[in-house]
Scaffold this motif. Sequence first.
Motif, PDB file in Angstrom:
ATOM      1  N   SER A 104     -74.626  26.533  53.562  1.00  0.00           N
ATOM      2  CA  SER A 104     -75.419  25.651  54.416  1.00  0.00           C
ATOM      3  C   SER A 104     -76.817  25.549  53.832  1.00  0.00           C
ATOM      4  O   SER A 104     -77.135  26.195  52.826  1.00  0.00           O
ATOM      5  CB  SER A 104     -75.493  26.228  55.841  1.00  0.00           C
ATOM      6  OG  SER A 104     -76.188  27.468  55.843  1.00  0.00           O
ATOM      7  N   LYS A 105     -77.674  24.743  54.461  1.00  0.00           N
ATOM      8  CA  LYS A 105     -79.042  24.601  53.966  1.00  0.00           C
ATOM      9  C   LYS A 105     -79.770  25.943  54.028  1.00  0.00           C
ATOM     10  O   LYS A 105     -80.541  26.295  53.133  1.00  0.00           O
ATOM     11  CB  LYS A 105     -79.796  23.560  54.801  1.00  0.00           C
ATOM     12  CG  LYS A 105     -81.239  23.340  54.347  1.00  0.00           C
ATOM     13  CD  LYS A 105     -81.954  22.350  55.229  1.00  0.00           C
ATOM     14  CE  LYS A 105     -81.408  20.944  55.067  1.00  0.00           C
ATOM     15  NZ  LYS A 105     -82.223  19.939  55.805  1.00  0.00           N
ATOM     16  N   GLU A 106     -79.508  26.731  55.078  1.00  0.00           N
ATOM     17  CA  GLU A 106     -80.201  27.997  55.252  1.00  0.00           C
ATOM     18  C   GLU A 106     -79.563  29.124  54.459  1.00  0.00           C
ATOM     19  O   GLU A 106     -80.233  30.075  54.049  1.00  0.00           O
ATOM     20  CB  GLU A 106     -80.236  28.392  56.736  1.00  0.00           C
ATOM     21  CG  GLU A 106     -81.011  27.448  57.635  1.00  0.00           C
ATOM     22  CD  GLU A 106     -80.217  26.193  57.996  1.00  0.00           C
ATOM     23  OE1 GLU A 106     -78.976  26.217  57.819  1.00  0.00           O
ATOM     24  OE2 GLU A 106     -80.828  25.197  58.417  1.00  0.00           O
ATOM     25  N   LEU A 107     -78.248  29.023  54.223  1.00  0.00           N
ATOM     26  CA  LEU A 107     -77.531  30.148  53.630  1.00  0.00           C
ATOM     27  C   LEU A 107     -76.449  29.641  52.683  1.00  0.00           C
ATOM     28  O   LEU A 107     -75.550  28.907  53.087  1.00  0.00           O
ATOM     29  CB  LEU A 107     -76.896  30.984  54.746  1.00  0.00           C
ATOM     30  CG  LEU A 107     -76.303  32.329  54.352  1.00  0.00           C
ATOM     31  CD1 LEU A 107     -77.384  33.274  53.853  1.00  0.00           C
ATOM     32  CD2 LEU A 107     -75.588  32.948  55.547  1.00  0.00           C
ATOM     33  N   HIS A 108     -76.557  30.008  51.430  1.00  0.00           N
ATOM     34  CA  HIS A 108     -75.548  29.600  50.462  1.00  0.00           C
ATOM     35  C   HIS A 108     -75.557  30.574  49.292  1.00  0.00           C
ATOM     36  O   HIS A 108     -76.560  31.261  49.052  1.00  0.00           O
ATOM     37  CB  HIS A 108     -75.822  28.170  49.964  1.00  0.00           C
ATOM     38  CG  HIS A 108     -77.161  28.017  49.340  1.00  0.00           C
ATOM     39  ND1 HIS A 108     -78.299  27.732  50.079  1.00  0.00           N
ATOM     40  CD2 HIS A 108     -77.576  28.119  48.049  1.00  0.00           C
ATOM     41  CE1 HIS A 108     -79.338  27.649  49.272  1.00  0.00           C
ATOM     42  NE2 HIS A 108     -78.938  27.892  48.039  1.00  0.00           N
ATOM     43  N   PRO A 109     -74.439  30.669  48.555  1.00  0.00           N
ATOM     44  CA  PRO A 109     -74.398  31.597  47.422  1.00  0.00           C
ATOM     45  C   PRO A 109     -75.499  31.296  46.407  1.00  0.00           C
ATOM     46  O   PRO A 109     -75.777  30.143  46.096  1.00  0.00           O
ATOM     47  CB  PRO A 109     -73.008  31.350  46.821  1.00  0.00           C
ATOM     48  CG  PRO A 109     -72.194  30.809  47.950  1.00  0.00           C
ATOM     49  CD  PRO A 109     -73.154  29.984  48.760  1.00  0.00           C
TER      50      PRO A 109
END
Length: 293
Positions: free
Chosen positions: A265-270
């Motif tokens: 996601s925009k906030e959390l990604h690899p």
Amino acid sequence: MNLRTADREAVPEMPNRLGIQGIEFIEYATNRPQALGQVLESMGFRPIARHRSREVTLYRQGGMNLVVNANPDDARVSATADGQAEISAVAFRVQDALKAHTRCIDLGAWSVASHAQAMELHIPAIHGPGGTRYYFVDRWQEFSIYDIDFKPIPTVDQHPMAVADMSYFGVVQYIGASRSEDWLAYYEHMFDFSVIPDEERFGILPKGKLMKSPCGQFLWQLIEPDPWMEVDDSPESLKRIGFGVKDVAQAVKTLKANGVEFVESKELHPEDRGALTRSALGSVSFELVHQST
């Protein structure tokens, strides 16, 4: 006295009164062991042995052991709701299990009653958060606890290689609001863990407080609920396992090929620092954390 000797003497050695030397195993409790097994196998774990008298399976990859406890007589299994799986125990490698257990009891821990049957090992344990347990294991080198209580699965490699050289990096514990100081004091007092400064962060979920084990082999993360969240009466719990990897991107690519899905996601990604798997069975997720050594 030369400068190098002076520097060495200026840094006191961390106390390790229990003789902790890493994590021997982490246990999940579930009434859907096959479903959890599929999740673990997608992460690279392989079932290698089954308990001689209980519905318990040992999974392994590299130097990591995971135990899936589906024993219907265990209250921790019957407490799992809607087929979810919960981390129910962590076993610490120690120099002397009985001495470690006795010291914790002397410090105020609550002992777990033994349910070992005839010809089974008694592994001393204390109660942890939310009905979990902390075991103490001193048989983890030439002779292990699995040699007695488990039967190897025929034709299965007992020492499967770790995917992307994964190893235990740490455990994430969810705690109640304004409970950080209590738990920091508990782990420092009971296990000689030490607080890591707030500016020293790892992975992509830098929330909460971090502590380092006295052996320096794994971390412990304490996370309070966000202030805007509605806090319910759910018990504090061990929530997630962190795996250390040298190359996060390569590990993500390999695990995706196994069917593992990651939060993007925009906030959390690899990214280079780490990655988070999507929750499976309603509660099981894993975190990859970049580990240079």
